[in-house]
Write an enzyme that holds these catalytic residues in place. Structure first.
Site: not given
Length: 341
Positions: A11, A36, A147, A178
């Site tokens: 990620g 993945r 964040c 993002s």
């Protein structure tokens, strides 16, 4: 040299953890986990790492033992996987939201489901050197803040530490795409996101709980997705207590952050960048904070900006690791940002 493993390494946040650790002089990246892309090269989903590493992704089952484990897994996933992964490393640094809140009932209210490992909540120290430096020294369980929460908390802390503002705060956050992650879905397609100013989480944003826990205020938060890929800017609207002057506010910011390596006070009267602006912080671990007062009023705007993937995530995690290990806090985090961009 310590050995590190990153879970959720495909990620955006996981890739940023890899980028910083691969340049860290005292860390060896020994494993990068992706469900993945097992067996695929790390520089596939992270082309910026071409020529930097030959590492390939592994599965969780292939993990062995490490000195530190970074968990860059989705919210509500870490609390399920931590009990089986915790034995793999002495130190665990979680970048999800699962262990940021101390109260399981508050978690349930903001995340919409019961916490599956409430007995572990008290084991985690905030991955926030500016607020928890002494707690981080030697800590084995570290939870990195969100964040937008980190930006708001750094903007408000000088004011709340010295009791300069009233408790009700409106938090207006703007964030790049993002922040939604590498698998965000249709809402984050370029055709849908480009040119949009998308207001989301108009009530009960989960970062409200983090801000209230850290600052002791009553926040009401909204967030808007903007055209940028990286970057967060937060504007906190509040009121000064009776009799507090602009000079006292400025002095409070200067005192609080005078010795902090990654927080800069930006509150100038002129110039292009007179208040915090995320554009010039991209790729850096800096958070700029500042303020503006409305003339003849007690209304105050506390403003902050940071790169959501660095100081808002991976950079705070690495800075916390530096503190925990007793290393210089700037180690591996010296990049100052770019201008112009």
């Amino acid at each position: 040299m310590i050995r590190a493993a990153v879970v959720g390494a495909a990620g955006y946040i996981g890739g940023e953890v890899l980028r910083l650790l691969l340049g860290h002089p005292r860390v060896e990246v020994a494993a990068a986990v992706s469900s993945r892309f097992p067996g695929k090269r790390v520089d596939g989903p992270h082309p910026n790492l071409r020529g930097v590493t030959d590492l390939t992704f592994c599965t969780e089952e292939q993990l062995t033992e490490y000195d530190v484990l970074f968990l860059a897994t989705p919210h509500r996933t870490t609390m399920r996987t931590l009990p089986r992964l915790a034995a793999l490393a002495k130190t665990v640094i979680d970048l999800s939201g699962d262990f940021r809140l101390r109260d399981a009932e508050v978690f349930r209210r903001y995340y919409g489901e019961p916490h599956e490992a409430p007995e572990l909540l008290d084991e985690f120290v905030p991955g926030f050197p500016e607020l928890a430096r002494e707690q981080l020294t030697g800590a084995d369980r570290i939870a990195v803040p969100g964040c937008m929460a980190a930006a708001a908390i750094l903007a408000l802390t000088p004011l709340t530490d010295e009791g300069l503002i009233e408790p009700d705060v409106d938090v207006d956050a703007r964030t790049g795409s993002s922040g939604s992650g590498a698998t965000a879905g249709e809402a984050n397609l370029h055709a849908e996101r480009s040119g949009a100013l998308r207001l989301f989480a108009t009530s009960g944003h989960r970062h409200e709980a983090e801000i209230a826990q850290a600052c002791g205020v009553r926040p009401t938060m909204t967030a808007t997705g903007v055209e940028a890929v990286r970057g967060v800017q937060v504007v906190c609207r509040t009121r000064l207590r009776e009799g507090i002057t602009e000079q006292e506010v400025r002095a409070a910011y200067r005192r609080r952050y005078a010795e902090e390596p990654f927080v800069r006070v930006v509150a100038q009267r002129r110039g292009l960048y007179r208040l915090p602006e995320p554009k010039i912080l991209l790729g850096s671990n800096f958070c700029d904070v500042g303020f503006a007062l409305q003339p003849d009023s007690r209304r105050l705007l506390a403003v902050s900006a940071l790169d959501n993937l660095v100081k808002g995530g991976a950079g705070n995690a690495v800075q916390s690791l530096n503190v925990r290990m007793g290393w210089p806090e700037r180690l591996g985090l010296e990049f100052p940002g770019l201008h112009p961009v």
